[in-house]
Design a protein around this motif. Sequence first.
Motif, PDB file in Angstrom:
ATOM      1  N   GLY A 222       0.775  -1.219   0.000  1.00 24.80           N
ATOM      2  CA  GLY A 222       0.000   0.000   0.000  1.00 24.80           C
ATOM      3  C   GLY A 222       0.810   1.275   0.000  1.00 24.80           C
ATOM      4  O   GLY A 222       2.038   1.271   0.025  1.00 24.80           O
ATOM      5  N   GLU A 223       0.058   2.382  -0.011  1.00 26.81           N
ATOM      6  CA  GLU A 223       0.634   3.715   0.018  1.00 26.81           C
ATOM      7  C   GLU A 223      -0.190   4.589   0.949  1.00 26.81           C
ATOM      8  O   GLU A 223      -1.405   4.439   1.032  1.00 26.81           O
ATOM      9  CB  GLU A 223       0.655   4.337  -1.380  1.00 26.81           C
ATOM     10  CG  GLU A 223       1.559   3.617  -2.368  1.00 26.81           C
ATOM     11  CD  GLU A 223       1.583   4.297  -3.714  1.00 26.81           C
ATOM     12  OE1 GLU A 223       0.915   5.356  -3.868  1.00 26.81           O
ATOM     13  OE2 GLU A 223       2.263   3.783  -4.621  1.00 26.81           O
ATOM     14  N   GLY A 224       0.482   5.533   1.618  1.00 28.63           N
ATOM     15  CA  GLY A 224      -0.206   6.434   2.535  1.00 28.63           C
ATOM     16  C   GLY A 224       0.500   6.469   3.865  1.00 28.63           C
ATOM     17  O   GLY A 224       1.666   6.061   3.980  1.00 28.63           O
ATOM     18  N   PRO A 225      -0.162   6.929   4.919  1.00 29.68           N
ATOM     19  CA  PRO A 225       0.428   6.933   6.257  1.00 29.68           C
ATOM     20  C   PRO A 225       0.839   5.524   6.669  1.00 29.68           C
ATOM     21  O   PRO A 225       0.177   4.544   6.321  1.00 29.68           O
ATOM     22  CB  PRO A 225      -0.707   7.463   7.141  1.00 29.68           C
ATOM     23  CG  PRO A 225      -1.613   8.201   6.218  1.00 29.68           C
ATOM     24  CD  PRO A 225      -1.532   7.490   4.912  1.00 29.68           C
ATOM     25  N   ASP A 226       1.913   5.439   7.420  1.00 27.17           N
ATOM     26  CA  ASP A 226       2.426   4.122   7.818  1.00 27.17           C
ATOM     27  C   ASP A 226       1.621   3.517   8.950  1.00 27.17           C
ATOM     28  O   ASP A 226       1.246   4.196   9.917  1.00 27.17           O
ATOM     29  CB  ASP A 226       3.892   4.237   8.244  1.00 27.17           C
ATOM     30  CG  ASP A 226       4.826   4.245   7.051  1.00 27.17           C
ATOM     31  OD1 ASP A 226       4.860   3.219   6.343  1.00 27.17           O
ATOM     32  OD2 ASP A 226       5.496   5.260   6.824  1.00 27.17           O
ATOM     33  N   VAL A 227       1.375   2.207   8.823  1.00 26.96           N
ATOM     34  CA  VAL A 227       0.700   1.406   9.847  1.00 26.96           C
ATOM     35  C   VAL A 227       1.549   0.172  10.112  1.00 26.96           C
ATOM     36  O   VAL A 227       1.989  -0.496   9.173  1.00 26.96           O
ATOM     37  CB  VAL A 227      -0.711   0.969   9.383  1.00 26.96           C
ATOM     38  CG1 VAL A 227      -1.306  -0.059  10.349  1.00 26.96           C
ATOM     39  CG2 VAL A 227      -1.628   2.169   9.243  1.00 26.96           C
ATOM     40  N   LEU A 228       1.785  -0.134  11.380  1.00 25.73           N
ATOM     41  CA  LEU A 228       2.472  -1.365  11.780  1.00 25.73           C
ATOM     42  C   LEU A 228       1.461  -2.286  12.442  1.00 25.73           C
ATOM     43  O   LEU A 228       0.784  -1.890  13.397  1.00 25.73           O
ATOM     44  CB  LEU A 228       3.620  -1.069  12.748  1.00 25.73           C
ATOM     45  CG  LEU A 228       4.417  -2.295  13.206  1.00 25.73           C
ATOM     46  CD1 LEU A 228       5.225  -2.889  12.049  1.00 25.73           C
ATOM     47  CD2 LEU A 228       5.335  -1.946  14.370  1.00 25.73           C
ATOM     48  N   LEU A 229       1.364  -3.525  11.967  1.00 22.45           N
ATOM     49  CA  LEU A 229       0.435  -4.526  12.484  1.00 22.45           C
ATOM     50  C   LEU A 229       1.214  -5.573  13.261  1.00 22.45           C
ATOM     51  O   LEU A 229       2.162  -6.161  12.734  1.00 22.45           O
ATOM     52  CB  LEU A 229      -0.319  -5.183  11.323  1.00 22.45           C
ATOM     53  CG  LEU A 229      -1.096  -4.233  10.411  1.00 22.45           C
ATOM     54  CD1 LEU A 229      -1.598  -4.970   9.169  1.00 22.45           C
ATOM     55  CD2 LEU A 229      -2.264  -3.594  11.154  1.00 22.45           C
ATOM     56  N   ILE A 230       0.817  -5.819  14.502  1.00 18.48           N
ATOM     57  CA  ILE A 230       1.547  -6.752  15.375  1.00 18.48           C
ATOM     58  C   ILE A 230       0.612  -7.873  15.805  1.00 18.48           C
ATOM     59  O   ILE A 230      -0.400  -7.644  16.473  1.00 18.48           O
ATOM     60  CB  ILE A 230       2.127  -6.034  16.613  1.00 18.48           C
ATOM     61  CG1 ILE A 230       2.990  -4.841  16.181  1.00 18.48           C
ATOM     62  CG2 ILE A 230       2.937  -7.014  17.450  1.00 18.48           C
ATOM     63  CD1 ILE A 230       3.600  -4.069  17.340  1.00 18.48           C
ATOM     64  N   GLY A 231       0.954  -9.098  15.419  1.00 16.41           N
ATOM     65  CA  GLY A 231       0.109 -10.253  15.687  1.00 16.41           C
ATOM     66  C   GLY A 231       0.304 -10.839  17.071  1.00 16.41           C
ATOM     67  O   GLY A 231       1.198 -10.458  17.832  1.00 16.41           O
ATOM     68  N   GLY A 232      -0.543 -11.813  17.393  1.00 14.83           N
ATOM     69  CA  GLY A 232      -0.543 -12.432  18.708  1.00 14.83           C
ATOM     70  C   GLY A 232       0.141 -13.783  18.732  1.00 14.83           C
ATOM     71  O   GLY A 232       1.091 -14.030  17.976  1.00 14.83           O
ATOM     72  N   LEU A 233      -0.363 -14.674  19.554  1.00 15.69           N
ATOM     73  CA  LEU A 233       0.265 -15.951  19.869  1.00 15.69           C
ATOM     74  C   LEU A 233       0.418 -16.828  18.627  1.00 15.69           C
ATOM     75  O   LEU A 233      -0.565 -17.353  18.108  1.00 15.69           O
ATOM     76  CB  LEU A 233      -0.583 -16.672  20.920  1.00 15.69           C
ATOM     77  CG  LEU A 233      -0.136 -18.060  21.356  1.00 15.69           C
ATOM     78  CD1 LEU A 233       1.254 -18.018  21.979  1.00 15.69           C
ATOM     79  CD2 LEU A 233      -1.141 -18.640  22.355  1.00 15.69           C
ATOM     80  N   GLY A 234       1.653 -16.959  18.137  1.00 16.67           N
ATOM     81  CA  GLY A 234       1.920 -17.835  17.011  1.00 16.67           C
ATOM     82  C   GLY A 234       1.434 -17.308  15.679  1.00 16.67           C
ATOM     83  O   GLY A 234       1.534 -18.000  14.662  1.00 16.67           O
ATOM     84  N   ASP A 235       0.890 -16.098  15.673  1.00 12.97           N
ATOM     85  CA  ASP A 235       0.313 -15.567  14.443  1.00 12.97           C
ATOM     86  C   ASP A 235       1.380 -14.915  13.581  1.00 12.97           C
ATOM     87  O   ASP A 235       2.343 -14.327  14.076  1.00 12.97           O
ATOM     88  CB  ASP A 235      -0.794 -14.562  14.764  1.00 12.97           C
ATOM     89  CG  ASP A 235      -1.998 -15.220  15.384  1.00 12.97           C
ATOM     90  OD1 ASP A 235      -2.714 -15.937  14.663  1.00 12.97           O
ATOM     91  OD2 ASP A 235      -2.220 -15.043  16.593  1.00 12.97           O
ATOM     92  N   THR A 236       1.172 -14.987  12.277  1.00 12.30           N
ATOM     93  CA  THR A 236       2.133 -14.476  11.305  1.00 12.30           C
ATOM     94  C   THR A 236       1.486 -13.387  10.466  1.00 12.30           C
ATOM     95  O   THR A 236       0.343 -12.989  10.710  1.00 12.30           O
ATOM     96  CB  THR A 236       2.612 -15.625  10.396  1.00 12.30           C
ATOM     97  OG1 THR A 236       1.484 -16.161   9.696  1.00 12.30           O
ATOM     98  CG2 THR A 236       3.292 -16.730  11.203  1.00 12.30           C
ATOM     99  N   VAL A 237       2.235 -12.913   9.487  1.00  9.92           N
ATOM    100  CA  VAL A 237       1.731 -11.897   8.562  1.00  9.92           C
ATOM    101  C   VAL A 237       0.338 -12.257   8.051  1.00  9.92           C
ATOM    102  O   VAL A 237      -0.540 -11.392   7.916  1.00  9.92           O
ATOM    103  CB  VAL A 237       2.721 -11.757   7.386  1.00  9.92           C
ATOM    104  CG1 VAL A 237       2.085 -11.023   6.222  1.00  9.92           C
ATOM    105  CG2 VAL A 237       4.010 -11.072   7.835  1.00  9.92           C
TER     106      VAL A 237
END
Length: 275
Positions: A18-33
């Motif tokens: 994507g393009e635009g403001p930056d967003v960081l996504l952080i997963g939980g227990l054992g979760d991946t991209v």
Amino acid sequence: MGKHVQAGQLQVWTEQVGEGPDVLLIGGLGDTVESWQHQLEGLADRYRLTAFDNRGAGRTAMPAEPPTVEAMADDAAEVLRALGIESAHVAGFSGGSIISQELALRHPGLVRSLVLQSTWSAMDGYLKALTGALHWQLGRAPDPRSFLEYFYLLVYTPRAYNSGMVEKIIDDVLAFEHPQSDEDFLKFLDAFIGHETTGRLGGIDVPTLVLAGGIDPMSRPELGRAVADEIPGALFEVMAGEAHQPFQEIPGIWNARVHEFWQDADRKHSGTTWS
């Protein structure tokens, strides 16, 4: 396509779209991209989204030393720095929301705003008992599918089970080419049992939205409310009829709400809005 980036001493698997403001996504227990699929697809027309595999999950190796929430927050900070991102809106769910709290406390300049889905500041006795049940269920389940069928009872709504959604998720998890080992699953789980941010959350000084599922048996609404009450100016909302992971079950509604929140956060920060 994803890639590994050097984040401190770790090679961390990341995906950016994507393009635009930056967003960081952080997963939980054992979760991946892959757990953020609906956000990576549904918000890429408005944001540049970065997701990554936590240490010991997917394509990011678990170091020899036991993981800590502080170390995982530092991993997230190093991912941002490695990608040249000065600051980002940060969204985390479950264990990822705890990492997000620590990221905001340890590296405040990197965090533009926080979305904390299914969060807590300290596990109470009930939540500790549930995590303990995961320990013995993992060791006693007759096979991986049976364990996931039990585990996901704590994660998804009856609606998701009855629609076939959970069965598909389990099929995808079992077919994944980079499965998490049982040992790393338990190491990751143990990192959160004794971790607390109670009494420190007042140090978070960015716009914060705390979301709770109304029927989430783990991160119950009262735990999320306690987090919001401690963060100055935080918003707290209960998604009625939802469980632990509404960003997967009702992604259209979830994405619209966080987009609205990020717009407001950007407007307050710099007078900029994004449509």
